[in-house]
Design a protein around this motif. Structure first.
Motif, short mmCIF file in Angstrom:
data_model
loop_
_atom_site.label_atom_id
_atom_site.label_comp_id
_atom_site.label_asym_id
_atom_site.label_seq_id
_atom_site.Cartn_x
_atom_site.Cartn_y
_atom_site.Cartn_z
N ASN A 63 0.81 -1.21 0.00
CA ASN A 63 0.00 0.00 0.00
C ASN A 63 0.85 1.28 0.00
OD1 ASN A 63 0.92 -0.01 2.61
ND2 ASN A 63 -1.10 -0.20 3.56
N HIS A 64 2.16 1.12 -0.09
CA HIS A 64 3.10 2.24 -0.22
C HIS A 64 3.00 3.26 0.92
CE1 HIS A 64 3.91 0.55 -4.11
NE2 HIS A 64 2.63 0.63 -4.40
N ASP A 65 2.75 2.76 2.15
CA ASP A 65 2.70 3.67 3.29
C ASP A 65 4.02 3.72 4.06
OD1 ASP A 65 2.68 1.22 4.56
OD2 ASP A 65 0.88 1.59 5.75
N GLY A 66 5.03 3.01 3.53
CA GLY A 66 6.35 3.04 4.17
C GLY A 66 6.50 2.08 5.33
N LEU A 67 5.54 1.17 5.49
CA LEU A 67 5.55 0.24 6.62
C LEU A 67 5.19 -1.17 6.16
CD1 LEU A 67 3.50 2.46 9.08
CD2 LEU A 67 5.97 2.05 9.19
N ILE A 68 5.78 -2.13 6.84
CA ILE A 68 5.34 -3.53 6.70
C ILE A 68 4.37 -3.73 7.85
CG2 ILE A 68 6.06 -5.96 6.70
CD1 ILE A 68 7.17 -4.28 4.33
#
Length: 92
Positions: A63-68
């Protein structure tokens, strides 16, 4: 939970890998950021951990939010680590 020490040629289960990775969750939010992943890779004495962390996030962060932060993203990260970093992670 036991402490998991990882060495590049060691085999481990998926749960052991997740437990090891949680050690680098510096803000204890249950998510892995690119910086936290970089620190984990640095802990493996990996060459160019900043680059590998960036590549891992590109492949795993759906989702390209910078988090796994989802089981699906963690699966993708595990696949990346198995294929690109050659760590032996098993389901058993």
């Amino acid at each position: 939970m036991r402490c998991v020490e990882v060495h590049p040629n060691q085999e481990m289960t998926v749960d052991e890998f997740k437990a090891w990775l949680r050690r680098y969750d510096s803000n204890s939010d249950g998510q892995i950021s690119q910086d936290e992943l970089k620190e984990a890779l640095h802990g493996l004495r990996s060459w160019f951990p900043w680059w590998k962390a960036r590549q891992g996030m590109k492949e795993a962060d759906s989702n390209h939010d910078g988090l796994i932060n989802s089981p699906k993203e963690m699966e993708k990260l595990i696949h990346f680590v198995q294929q690109r970093l050659h760590l032996k992670i098993h389901d058993w």
